[in-house]
Design a protein around this motif. Structure first.
Motif, mmCIF file in Angstrom:
data_model
loop_
_atom_site.group_PDB
_atom_site.id
_atom_site.type_symbol
_atom_site.label_atom_id
_atom_site.label_comp_id
_atom_site.label_asym_id
_atom_site.label_seq_id
_atom_site.Cartn_x
_atom_site.Cartn_y
_atom_site.Cartn_z
ATOM 1 N N MET A 1 0.856 -1.166 0.000
ATOM 2 C CA MET A 1 0.000 0.000 0.000
ATOM 3 C C MET A 1 0.905 1.233 0.000
ATOM 4 O O MET A 1 1.810 1.333 0.816
ATOM 5 N N SER A 2 0.639 2.151 -0.925
ATOM 6 C CA SER A 2 1.448 3.365 -0.958
ATOM 7 C C SER A 2 1.156 4.226 0.267
ATOM 8 O O SER A 2 0.111 4.090 0.908
ATOM 9 N N ASN A 3 2.080 5.104 0.572
ATOM 10 C CA ASN A 3 1.937 5.954 1.741
ATOM 11 C C ASN A 3 0.703 6.850 1.636
ATOM 12 O O ASN A 3 -0.031 7.012 2.601
ATOM 13 N N THR A 4 0.452 7.424 0.466
ATOM 14 C CA THR A 4 -0.714 8.304 0.314
ATOM 15 C C THR A 4 -2.025 7.529 0.426
ATOM 16 O O THR A 4 -2.993 8.021 1.007
ATOM 17 N N PHE A 5 -2.043 6.314 -0.091
ATOM 18 C CA PHE A 5 -3.243 5.490 0.036
ATOM 19 C C PHE A 5 -3.471 5.123 1.504
ATOM 20 O O PHE A 5 -4.604 5.136 1.985
ATOM 21 N N GLU A 6 -2.401 4.838 2.214
ATOM 22 C CA GLU A 6 -2.500 4.496 3.624
ATOM 23 C C GLU A 6 -3.023 5.686 4.438
ATOM 24 O O GLU A 6 -3.852 5.519 5.341
ATOM 25 N N ASP A 10 -6.517 5.928 6.649
ATOM 26 C CA ASP A 10 -6.608 6.462 8.010
ATOM 27 C C ASP A 10 -7.722 7.502 8.103
ATOM 28 O O ASP A 10 -8.522 7.487 9.033
ATOM 29 N N GLN A 11 -7.760 8.412 7.149
ATOM 30 C CA GLN A 11 -8.767 9.472 7.146
ATOM 31 C C GLN A 11 -10.178 8.916 7.024
ATOM 32 O O GLN A 11 -11.116 9.460 7.602
ATOM 33 N N LEU A 12 -10.312 7.827 6.270
ATOM 34 C CA LEU A 12 -11.627 7.210 6.069
ATOM 35 C C LEU A 12 -11.989 6.258 7.204
ATOM 36 O O LEU A 12 -13.084 5.708 7.223
ATOM 37 N N ASP A 13 -11.053 6.051 8.123
ATOM 38 C CA ASP A 13 -11.242 5.131 9.242
ATOM 39 C C ASP A 13 -11.640 3.731 8.751
ATOM 40 O O ASP A 13 -12.550 3.093 9.280
ATOM 41 N N MET A 14 -10.936 3.286 7.720
ATOM 42 C CA MET A 14 -11.189 1.969 7.134
ATOM 43 C C MET A 14 -10.835 0.888 8.153
ATOM 44 O O MET A 14 -9.773 0.945 8.767
ATOM 45 N N PRO A 15 -11.727 -0.078 8.369
ATOM 46 C CA PRO A 15 -11.463 -1.144 9.344
ATOM 47 C C PRO A 15 -10.165 -1.900 9.029
ATOM 48 O O PRO A 15 -9.843 -2.137 7.861
ATOM 49 N N LEU A 16 -9.451 -2.269 10.069
ATOM 50 C CA LEU A 16 -8.160 -2.933 9.924
ATOM 51 C C LEU A 16 -8.256 -4.216 9.106
ATOM 52 O O LEU A 16 -7.391 -4.491 8.274
ATOM 53 N N GLU A 17 -9.311 -4.999 9.298
ATOM 54 C CA GLU A 17 -9.429 -6.252 8.538
ATOM 55 C C GLU A 17 -9.563 -5.995 7.042
ATOM 56 O O GLU A 17 -9.114 -6.802 6.228
ATOM 57 N N MET A 18 -10.146 -4.870 6.655
ATOM 58 C CA MET A 18 -10.237 -4.534 5.238
ATOM 59 C C MET A 18 -8.920 -3.965 4.728
ATOM 60 O O MET A 18 -8.489 -4.276 3.630
ATOM 61 N N GLU A 66 -17.204 10.717 4.072
ATOM 62 C CA GLU A 66 -16.184 11.609 4.619
ATOM 63 C C GLU A 66 -16.171 12.954 3.898
ATOM 64 O O GLU A 66 -16.084 14.001 4.530
ATOM 65 N N PHE A 67 -16.281 12.938 2.590
ATOM 66 C CA PHE A 67 -16.227 14.191 1.839
ATOM 67 C C PHE A 67 -17.517 14.990 1.944
ATOM 68 O O PHE A 67 -17.497 16.213 1.854
ATOM 69 N N SER A 68 -18.629 14.329 2.166
ATOM 70 C CA SER A 68 -19.887 15.057 2.328
ATOM 71 C C SER A 68 -19.898 15.876 3.614
ATOM 72 O O SER A 68 -20.609 16.877 3.713
ATOM 73 N N LYS A 69 -19.082 15.507 4.595
ATOM 74 C CA LYS A 69 -18.994 16.254 5.852
ATOM 75 C C LYS A 69 -18.520 17.688 5.630
ATOM 76 O O LYS A 69 -18.816 18.567 6.431
ATOM 77 N N THR A 70 -17.776 17.905 4.551
ATOM 78 C CA THR A 70 -17.246 19.236 4.257
ATOM 79 C C THR A 70 -17.959 19.888 3.074
ATOM 80 O O THR A 70 -17.475 20.880 2.526
ATOM 81 N N GLY A 71 -19.086 19.329 2.687
ATOM 82 C CA GLY A 71 -19.846 19.901 1.577
ATOM 83 C C GLY A 71 -19.297 19.547 0.207
ATOM 84 O O GLY A 71 -19.664 20.164 -0.788
ATOM 85 N N ASN A 72 -18.429 18.557 0.157
ATOM 86 C CA ASN A 72 -17.841 18.105 -1.103
ATOM 87 C C ASN A 72 -18.426 16.759 -1.499
ATOM 88 O O ASN A 72 -19.135 16.132 -0.718
ATOM 89 N N GLN A 73 -18.095 16.338 -2.709
ATOM 90 C CA GLN A 73 -18.461 15.007 -3.180
ATOM 91 C C GLN A 73 -17.176 14.286 -3.582
ATOM 92 O O GLN A 73 -16.203 14.928 -3.977
#
Length: 88
Positions: A1-6, A10-18, A66-73
């Motif tokens: 996994m690239s650093n930016t993807f990782e 983290d930002q998306l709070d993706m579950p560890l098992e996924m 996550e992006f809808s929280k800031t009014g984005n899509q």
């Protein structure tokens, strides 16, 4: 996994098992296009293999939420290295 993807996972709070899935092992963000007027963030991801549908749905939903929280899509395009010209 690239650093930016990782970082994104983290930002998306993706579950560890996924996150530890082999499908995400070589995942990377190829490009992010931001459409300022429409406030749409278009992510282009590259994967070594086609994502299982459950992982794809989870990733897509978490991006949207996550992006809808800031009014984005957020939208995403997925590419695989085993079929480089195929768009998912």
């Amino acid at each position: 996994m690239s650093n930016t993807f990782e970082i994104l996972m983290d930002q998306l709070d993706m579950p560890l098992e996924m996150r530890s899935s082999s499908a995400f092992l070589h995942a990377e963000i190829q490009e992010v296009v931001v459409h300022k007027v429409s406030r749409v963030w278009e992510f282009r991801f590259a994967f070594a293999e086609v994502l299982p549908i459950a992982l794809f749905k989870e990733l897509r939903q978490r991006l949207r939420d996550e992006f809808s929280k800031t009014g984005n899509q957020a939208t995403c395009l997925l590419y695989t290295s085993d079929a480089a010209d195929d768009l998912i």
